[in-house]
Design a protein around this motif. Structure first.
Motif, mmCIF file in Angstrom:
data_model
loop_
_atom_site.group_PDB
_atom_site.id
_atom_site.type_symbol
_atom_site.label_atom_id
_atom_site.label_comp_id
_atom_site.label_asym_id
_atom_site.label_seq_id
_atom_site.Cartn_x
_atom_site.Cartn_y
_atom_site.Cartn_z
ATOM 1 N N PHE A 210 -6.474 22.594 16.027
ATOM 2 C CA PHE A 210 -5.862 22.182 17.285
ATOM 3 C C PHE A 210 -5.541 23.369 18.180
ATOM 4 O O PHE A 210 -5.283 24.482 17.715
ATOM 5 C CB PHE A 210 -4.597 21.356 17.014
ATOM 6 C CG PHE A 210 -3.480 22.129 16.349
ATOM 7 C CD1 PHE A 210 -2.472 22.714 17.103
ATOM 8 C CD2 PHE A 210 -3.431 22.263 14.964
ATOM 9 C CE1 PHE A 210 -1.445 23.426 16.501
ATOM 10 C CE2 PHE A 210 -2.406 22.965 14.341
ATOM 11 C CZ PHE A 210 -1.410 23.547 15.123
ATOM 12 N N ASP A 211 -5.586 23.096 19.467
ATOM 13 C CA ASP A 211 -5.212 24.071 20.494
ATOM 14 C C ASP A 211 -4.130 23.406 21.342
ATOM 15 O O ASP A 211 -4.409 22.472 22.086
ATOM 16 C CB ASP A 211 -6.427 24.422 21.352
ATOM 17 C CG ASP A 211 -6.109 25.461 22.411
ATOM 18 O OD1 ASP A 211 -5.020 26.065 22.354
ATOM 19 O OD2 ASP A 211 -6.953 25.657 23.300
ATOM 20 N N LYS A 212 -2.900 23.857 21.171
ATOM 21 C CA LYS A 212 -1.735 23.204 21.784
ATOM 22 C C LYS A 212 -1.665 21.764 21.280
ATOM 23 O O LYS A 212 -1.495 21.532 20.096
ATOM 24 C CB LYS A 212 -1.803 23.307 23.298
ATOM 25 C CG LYS A 212 -1.752 24.759 23.801
ATOM 26 C CD LYS A 212 -1.819 24.831 25.304
ATOM 27 C CE LYS A 212 -1.771 26.291 25.776
ATOM 28 N NZ LYS A 212 -1.844 26.406 27.249
ATOM 29 N N ASP A 213 -1.842 20.778 22.144
ATOM 30 C CA ASP A 213 -1.727 19.374 21.707
ATOM 31 C C ASP A 213 -3.083 18.705 21.510
ATOM 32 O O ASP A 213 -3.148 17.507 21.238
ATOM 33 C CB ASP A 213 -0.913 18.567 22.732
ATOM 34 C CG ASP A 213 0.529 19.033 22.816
ATOM 35 O OD1 ASP A 213 1.057 19.479 21.782
ATOM 36 O OD2 ASP A 213 1.111 18.959 23.917
ATOM 37 N N SER A 214 -4.162 19.470 21.653
ATOM 38 C CA SER A 214 -5.500 18.872 21.570
ATOM 39 C C SER A 214 -6.178 19.227 20.251
ATOM 40 O O SER A 214 -6.157 20.389 19.824
ATOM 41 C CB SER A 214 -6.376 19.355 22.730
ATOM 42 O OG SER A 214 -5.806 19.003 23.962
ATOM 43 N N VAL A 215 -6.780 18.222 19.606
ATOM 44 C CA VAL A 215 -7.557 18.454 18.388
ATOM 45 C C VAL A 215 -8.963 18.862 18.799
ATOM 46 O O VAL A 215 -9.673 18.116 19.486
ATOM 47 C CB VAL A 215 -7.609 17.195 17.503
ATOM 48 C CG1 VAL A 215 -8.518 17.429 16.299
ATOM 49 C CG2 VAL A 215 -6.205 16.824 17.034
ATOM 50 N N VAL A 216 -9.363 20.059 18.384
ATOM 51 C CA VAL A 216 -10.662 20.617 18.767
ATOM 52 C C VAL A 216 -11.757 20.174 17.815
ATOM 53 O O VAL A 216 -12.875 19.853 18.230
ATOM 54 C CB VAL A 216 -10.585 22.160 18.794
ATOM 55 C CG1 VAL A 216 -11.943 22.768 19.134
ATOM 56 C CG2 VAL A 216 -9.531 22.629 19.771
ATOM 57 N N ARG A 217 -11.443 20.149 16.539
ATOM 58 C CA ARG A 217 -12.440 19.827 15.519
ATOM 59 C C ARG A 217 -11.727 19.406 14.244
ATOM 60 O O ARG A 217 -10.541 19.674 14.066
ATOM 61 C CB ARG A 217 -13.338 21.051 15.269
ATOM 62 C CG ARG A 217 -14.463 20.860 14.317
ATOM 63 C CD ARG A 217 -15.453 22.016 14.399
ATOM 64 N NE ARG A 217 -15.103 23.132 13.556
ATOM 65 C CZ ARG A 217 -15.302 23.150 12.230
ATOM 66 N NH1 ARG A 217 -15.780 22.086 11.598
ATOM 67 N NH2 ARG A 217 -15.015 24.229 11.525
ATOM 68 N N VAL A 218 -12.449 18.744 13.364
ATOM 69 C CA VAL A 218 -11.897 18.310 12.084
ATOM 70 C C VAL A 218 -12.706 18.938 10.958
ATOM 71 O O VAL A 218 -13.943 18.953 10.997
ATOM 72 C CB VAL A 218 -11.922 16.767 11.969
ATOM 73 C CG1 VAL A 218 -11.527 16.324 10.563
ATOM 74 C CG2 VAL A 218 -10.976 16.142 12.993
ATOM 75 N N VAL A 219 -12.015 19.473 9.954
ATOM 76 C CA VAL A 219 -12.654 20.052 8.770
ATOM 77 C C VAL A 219 -12.489 19.048 7.631
ATOM 78 O O VAL A 219 -11.364 18.664 7.285
ATOM 79 C CB VAL A 219 -12.012 21.402 8.390
ATOM 80 C CG1 VAL A 219 -12.742 22.026 7.200
ATOM 81 C CG2 VAL A 219 -12.024 22.353 9.582
ATOM 82 N N GLU A 223 -15.733 21.322 3.123
ATOM 83 C CA GLU A 223 -15.950 22.329 4.162
ATOM 84 C C GLU A 223 -14.898 23.439 4.082
ATOM 85 O O GLU A 223 -13.744 23.199 3.709
ATOM 86 C CB GLU A 223 -15.918 21.683 5.542
ATOM 87 C CG GLU A 223 -17.023 20.673 5.770
ATOM 88 C CD GLU A 223 -16.992 20.039 7.144
ATOM 89 O OE1 GLU A 223 -17.999 19.435 7.532
ATOM 90 O OE2 GLU A 223 -15.946 20.158 7.829
ATOM 91 N N PHE A 224 -15.310 24.644 4.472
ATOM 92 C CA PHE A 224 -14.406 25.786 4.496
ATOM 93 C C PHE A 224 -13.662 25.862 5.826
ATOM 94 O O PHE A 224 -14.200 25.498 6.873
ATOM 95 C CB PHE A 224 -15.190 27.091 4.297
ATOM 96 C CG PHE A 224 -15.696 27.295 2.905
ATOM 97 C CD1 PHE A 224 -14.929 27.958 1.962
ATOM 98 C CD2 PHE A 224 -16.948 26.816 2.532
ATOM 99 C CE1 PHE A 224 -15.401 28.148 0.671
ATOM 100 C CE2 PHE A 224 -17.426 26.996 1.250
ATOM 101 C CZ PHE A 224 -16.649 27.659 0.310
ATOM 102 N N LEU A 225 -12.439 26.344 5.757
ATOM 103 C CA LEU A 225 -11.657 26.579 6.959
ATOM 104 C C LEU A 225 -11.921 28.001 7.456
ATOM 105 O O LEU A 225 -11.725 28.966 6.715
ATOM 106 C CB LEU A 225 -10.164 26.406 6.651
ATOM 107 C CG LEU A 225 -9.193 26.732 7.794
ATOM 108 C CD1 LEU A 225 -9.372 25.745 8.943
ATOM 109 C CD2 LEU A 225 -7.752 26.728 7.284
ATOM 110 N N PHE A 226 -12.398 28.126 8.692
ATOM 111 C CA PHE A 226 -12.643 29.412 9.350
ATOM 112 C C PHE A 226 -13.483 30.369 8.487
ATOM 113 O O PHE A 226 -13.026 31.469 8.125
ATOM 114 C CB PHE A 226 -11.319 30.083 9.705
ATOM 115 C CG PHE A 226 -10.419 29.269 10.587
ATOM 116 C CD1 PHE A 226 -10.914 28.610 11.706
ATOM 117 C CD2 PHE A 226 -9.068 29.156 10.308
ATOM 118 C CE1 PHE A 226 -10.080 27.855 12.532
ATOM 119 C CE2 PHE A 226 -8.214 28.407 11.116
ATOM 120 C CZ PHE A 226 -8.721 27.754 12.228
#
Length: 274
Positions: A210-219, A223-226
């Motif tokens: 998430f970026d502030k209040d918006s969900v950018v993507r789902v893992v 799947e690996f995180l970053f």
């Protein structure tokens, strides 16, 4: 959503040609004594007897499998535990083993049991039977679900590149060094801009970037995180938090991540290719 498209053709062929037994097609029912099973020791005697009568008994041979269950008890033989749509084995149960097919998060990874001995016998129950049996002692259900977290997480991990590209031995080298972490719904794992703490792979549920209040993507599961930041020790481009149902992840600190990339070279290739 939890299924990766890679390799589904092979999975489909295995499902068509392998012998399978769901609880509905199992070989009848039989008298089942649960009085000596520690996992059910807190159930009142009458509730335990009723629960035993609600079981469906599946008699299976090597390679045959049981799926679609809420709880399973291995009466004889041994079985591998795997996610339903992948070939990679997540865990193993011997005679006397009990497995709740759901952990503590709301979401779960559907499981199957594959017989690994010449013959086996598994008792299985539906969700309704489990709910009815444990209504008077919910802590039994809580204990079973907590115990299932590790198996559920291992099964979820196999649904990604660790299951696709590592054999059982290498995969075990990785997962044995990682720790299962349970996250509540909305719990923040990584803050945006902070250094990614190490290696994280999702087992059950999902992580929201998430970026502030918006969900950018789902893992999702497997799947690996970053992955780029795991390699470069860079800052997290977004925050990461558990989805609405909570999540289970396998995690290791930066030192563990670095050691694993040296001892398991294919892991480095996996992260570099993501």
């Amino acid at each position: 959503d939890l299924v990766r498209s890679r390799g589904l053709g092979d999975v489909y062929k295995r499902q068509v040609h392998a012998s399978q037994r769901s609880p509905e097609s199992a070989i009848g029912t039989a008298t089942l004594d649960l009085s000596e099973v520690e996992a059910f020791s807190d159930l009142p005697e009458d509730a335990r007897d009723t629960f035993a009568k609600a079981a469906t008994i599946s008699r299976i041979t090597a390679g045959e499998e049981v799926s679609g269950f809420a709880l399973a008890y291995v009466m004889a033989g041994e079985v591998d535990v795997a996610a339903t749509l992948v070939d990679a084995t997540a865990s193993h149960l011997t005679k006397g083993g009990v497995l709740r097919a759901r952990g503590t998060p709301t979401e779960n990874v559907p499981l199957r049991l594959v017989c690994t001995t010449p013959e086996g016998c598994v008792a299985v129950w539906s969700d309704d039977a489990v709910t009815e049996a444990f209504t008077s002692c919910p802590w039994v259900e809580d204990d079973l679900r907590a115990a299932s977290d590790y198996v559920q997480t291992l099964a979820g991990v196999t649904m990604g590149p660790l299951g696709d590209r590592l054999d059982a031995m290498l995969r075990d080298l990785v997962t044995s060094r990682l720790t299962v972490r349970s996250l509540l719904a909305g719990e923040v794992l990584v803050e945006a801009g902070s250094v990614v703490p190490g290696i994280v792979v999702v087992g059950v549920g999902r992580l929201e970037l998430f970026d502030k209040d918006s969900v950018v993507r789902v893992v999702r599961s497997g799947e690996f995180l970053f992955p780029e930041q795991i390699l470069g020790a860079g800052p997290a481009p977004y925050g990461a938090r558990a989805g609405a149902g909570g999540a289970l992840v396998m995690a290791g600190d930066r030192r563990t991540a670095q050691e694993l990339m040296v001892t398991v070279p294919p892991l480095l290739e996996i992260l570099a290719g993501m």
